[in-house]
Design an enzyme around this catalytic site. Structure first.
Site: not given
Length: 546
Positions: A451, A131, A134, A270, A267-268
Site C-alpha cells: 500500500y 450510494f 460515499g 444490495v 448488477l443490482g
C-alpha cells in the site's frame, strides 16, 4: 435536524475544523513535511456552490405521493452525493467544482422503495448510482455516465440501516445494506457479537458498500476481505430481486453472491445480506517490532503469514512512513503485530510470532505496547486521522493520496522497488519534491498487499492533473510488474483502463452478458466495470458489444 456530512471533505459538517484550527494545523504540518504552505486556502462554502440545472424533474406528488416523497433535488443533497472521497474528489469539492452532480437524490425507506425507484428511473431514461456512505476512492459514485441518459439519480441506501435478525446458533446476522459500520456494531453489541470488519472508512461506509467493493477490513491474515464474512446476499435489479441461498458453503456452480461481491452497483442494489459474526474479543496482545530494513520486515511478514499463527494485525510500515506518522524516527521499519481472541489467551501465539521476527532481525521493547500507546498508538492514531489530515493538506497545497495492490512473495521485493521507483520519479517530474512510502496491509501465505502513499507539494489549481499523471505511472508500473490494479479499493471509473487490461476478454464478455440479463436498459452505475449499454440519447438502444 439529521446530522450532515462535510460537503467536500471527510467527517461531519459540525466537526469541521475552524479557520484558525486549519491555520494552526497547516503550520505544524508544513514544518514536519518540509513543504506546503502554512497559509491555508479556504474551501468554497456549500451556499456558494453553483450546480448545473437538474435535467430530471422528480415524480409528481399528485400522481404518486409516496414515490415523490423519496426524491430530492436541493443543492445540499445533490452536492453531498456528487463525489466519493478520493484526493481528486476532495480537491474538486474544496474548490466548489461539482460539475457531475446527480440530478436527483432518492432515499428509499424500505426495500420495495428501491424497486419502485428503479422502475421510475428506467421509464425516465435515467441512470441510477447506488450510494452508501460515499467513501469511494475510485470514482465509483460519480455521475460520469456518458450522453446516453436523460439524467442521473443517486440512490442513497442509508435509511436501510437495521439488523433484521440474529442467528446466535450459527453466529450469523441478517443486516440491511445501508447500515453504517458504527451502527452495525452498536446493534450487534447487545448480542455480545461483532462483525469485526473495520476498513479505514468504517465510520462512514456501509455494509452494502463493503460487499459491492470487496472491501478489506481489520484482519491482516485469514479473513481479510468482506468476502470471507458473507453468507448470502440479496439485491434488487431492474429485472427483479435475486438472492443467494444462505449456506456455509456450496459447490452448486458459480455462486450468485460471489457475482454480487465486487459488482460495484452494476448488477443490482444490495438491500440486505447474511453475514458471519463472532463473539467480541477479550484477550489481546501485541508488539511494535522494529527492523533495520523494509526487506527484513517483509521476510518476517512472510514467515508469519506462512506459519499458521494467523495474527489479526500484521502491518509493516517503511521507515519513511513511520517517521511521517510519528511512529518512528525514520531509522527503521515498523511491524504492528497483534493477536486477539474471544476464547483463550493469545500470549503463546505472540511469543511464537516474536521468535519468527527475531530470526528475521526484529527487535522490540519487552513492555507490551497497547493500541493506545507507544509507536503502535502513534501509527494507529495517524491511520484513523489520515482522512481528516488530508483535508488540511489540500488547503495548504499538498498532494496526499494512496494506491494499493497485491503481489506474490517471489516477486514482492523487486515489485515494491520497481513501483516505488517509478512513482518517485513521476512525483519529481510532476511536483519537484515529495515522498513515496510503502506499507504492507494484508498478508497471505503466497503474497502480500503493498500500500503506497504519495505526499508532495503541488501548485494550487493543478492538483488533479498532477495526481492523474502520477496515477497513470503507478497503474502502468503495477500491471507491467504483474500486480493487480486494486487489492481492496475497487475499480470504479478511475481504475477502468487497468482493469480492462487485467481481466481476460472472455470474462469481460460474460460480465457484459450478466449485466444485460439483470439490467437490460443499462441504468445501474453505467461505466463502472463495463461500458454503458446505452447509446447516445438520440440513437436507439444499442445491444451490448460482443
Amino acid at each position: 435536524m439529521p446530522r450532515e456530512r462535510n460537503h467536500w471533505g471527510w467527517g461531519w459538517a459540525d466537526e469541521a475544523l475552524s479557520e484558525a484550527q486549519v491555520r494552526e494545523a497547516a503550520g505544524g504540518l508544513a514544518q514536519h513535511l518540509g513543504f506546503g504552505s502554512a497559509e491555508a486556502e479556504r474551501a468554497v462554502p456549500l451556499e456558494a456552490v453553483e450546480l448545473p440545472a437538474p435535467r430530471l424533474a422528480p415524480p409528481r406528488a399528485g400522481a404518486d405521493a409516496a414515490l415523490a416523497g423519496l426524491f430530492a433535488d436541493d443543492r445540499a443533497s445533490r452536492v453531498r452525493h456528487t463525489y466519493g472521497r478520493a484526493y481528486r474528489d476532495v480537491v474538486r469539492g474544496f474548490r466548489g467544482d461539482f460539475e457531475h452532480a446527480p440530478d436527483l437524490v432518492a432515499r428509499p425507506r424500505e426495500e420495495h422503495d428501491v424497486a419502485r425507484v428503479l422502475e421510475w428511473a428506467a421509464g425516465a431514461g435515467a441512470a441510477v448510482i447506488p450510494f452508501g456512505g460515499g467513501t469511494s476512492v475510485v470514482g465509483g459514485v460519480e455521475a460520469r455516465v456518458g450522453a446516453g441518459y436523460a439524467g442521473v439519480v443517486s440512490l442513497d441506501l442509508t435509511a436501510l440501516d437495521r439488523v433484521l435478525e440474529v442467528d446466535a446458533v450459527s453466529r450469523a446476522a441478517r443486516v440491511q445494506g445501508g447500515v453504517l459500520g458504527p451502527d452495525l456494531e452498536a446493534q450487534l453489541a447487545p448480542h455480545g457479537l461483532t462483525l469485526r470488519h473495520f476498513p479505514q472508512s468504517f465510520q462512514f461506509s456501509t455494509l452494502g458498500g463493503w460487499i459491492v467493493t470487496r472491501a478489506g477490513g481489520h484482519f491482516a491474515t485469514l479473513q481479510t476481505h468482506i468476502d470471507d464474512l458473507v453468507e448470502s446476499v440479496r439485491a434488487i435489479a431492474p429485472s427483479g430481486a435475486w438472492e443467494s441461498r444462505r449456506l456455509p458453503g456450496s459447490g452448486a456452480g458459480p455462486s450468485p453472491d460471489r457475482l454480487l461481491l465486487g459488482s460495484e452497483g452494476t448488477l443490482g442494489v444490495v438491500t440486505e445480506a447474511w453475514v458471519r459474526v463472532r463473539p467480541k474479543p477479550v484477550h489481546r496482545a501485541g508488539r511494535a517490532v522494529r527492523f533495520g530494513s523494509f526487506a527484513d520486515g517483509a521476510e518476517a511478514v512472510r514467515a508469519l503469514a506462512q506459519s499458521g499463527l494467523h495474527p489479526e494485525n500484521c502491518r509493516l510500515i517503511d521507515a519513511r512512513e513511520a517517521a511521517l506518522t510519528f511512529a518512528g524516527d525514520g531509522s527503521c521499519a515498523l511491524l504492528v503485530l497483534g493477536f486477539e481472541s474471544a476464547h483463550e489467551p493469545v500470549d503463546a501465539r505472540l511469543e511464537s510470532a516474536l521468535a519468527l521476527c527475531r530470526a528475521a532481525g526484529g527487535s522490540w521493547e519487552e513492555r507490551a505496547e497497547g493500541a493506545r500507546g507507544g509507536a503502535v498508538g502513534s501509527w494507529r492514531e495517524a491511520f484513523l486521522r489520515a482522512p481528516y489530515v488530508r483535508d488540511v493538506l489540500v488547503a495548504m497545497g499538498v498532494l496526499s493520496e494512496t494506491f494499493e495492490t497485491a503481489i506474490t512473495w517471489d516477486r514482492f521485493a523487486a515489485f515494491v522497488e520497481t513501483v516505488r521507483g517509478a512513482v518517485q520519479e513521476a512525483v519529481r517530474e510532476q511536483c519537484g519534491d515529495g515522498l513515496v512510502t510503502c506499507r504492507v496491509t494484508h498478508a497471505y501465505p503466497d503474497g502480500a498487499a503493498p500500500y503506497f502513499t504519495v505526499v508532495a507539494p503541488v501548485k494550487r489549481g493543478e492538483e488533479v492533473d498532477r495526481w492523474d499523471a502520477i496515477k497513470r505511472v503507478a497503474g502502468d508500473a503495477i500491471l507491467a510488474s504483474g500486480g493487480t490494479i486494486t487489492h481492496h479499493h475497487a475499480v470504479g471509473r478511475d481504475h477502468r483502463p487497468w482493469y480492462d487490461a487485467q481481466r481476460p476478454d472472455p470474462f469481460a464478455a460474460a460480465l457484459r452478458g450478466a449485466k444485460a440479463a439483470v439490467d437490460p436498459a443499462g441504468i445501474l452505475n453505467p461505466g463502472v466495470l463495463i461500458d454503458p449499454l446505452r447509446a447516445p440519447a438520440e440513437a436507439p438502444l444499442a445491444p451490448p458489444a460482443d
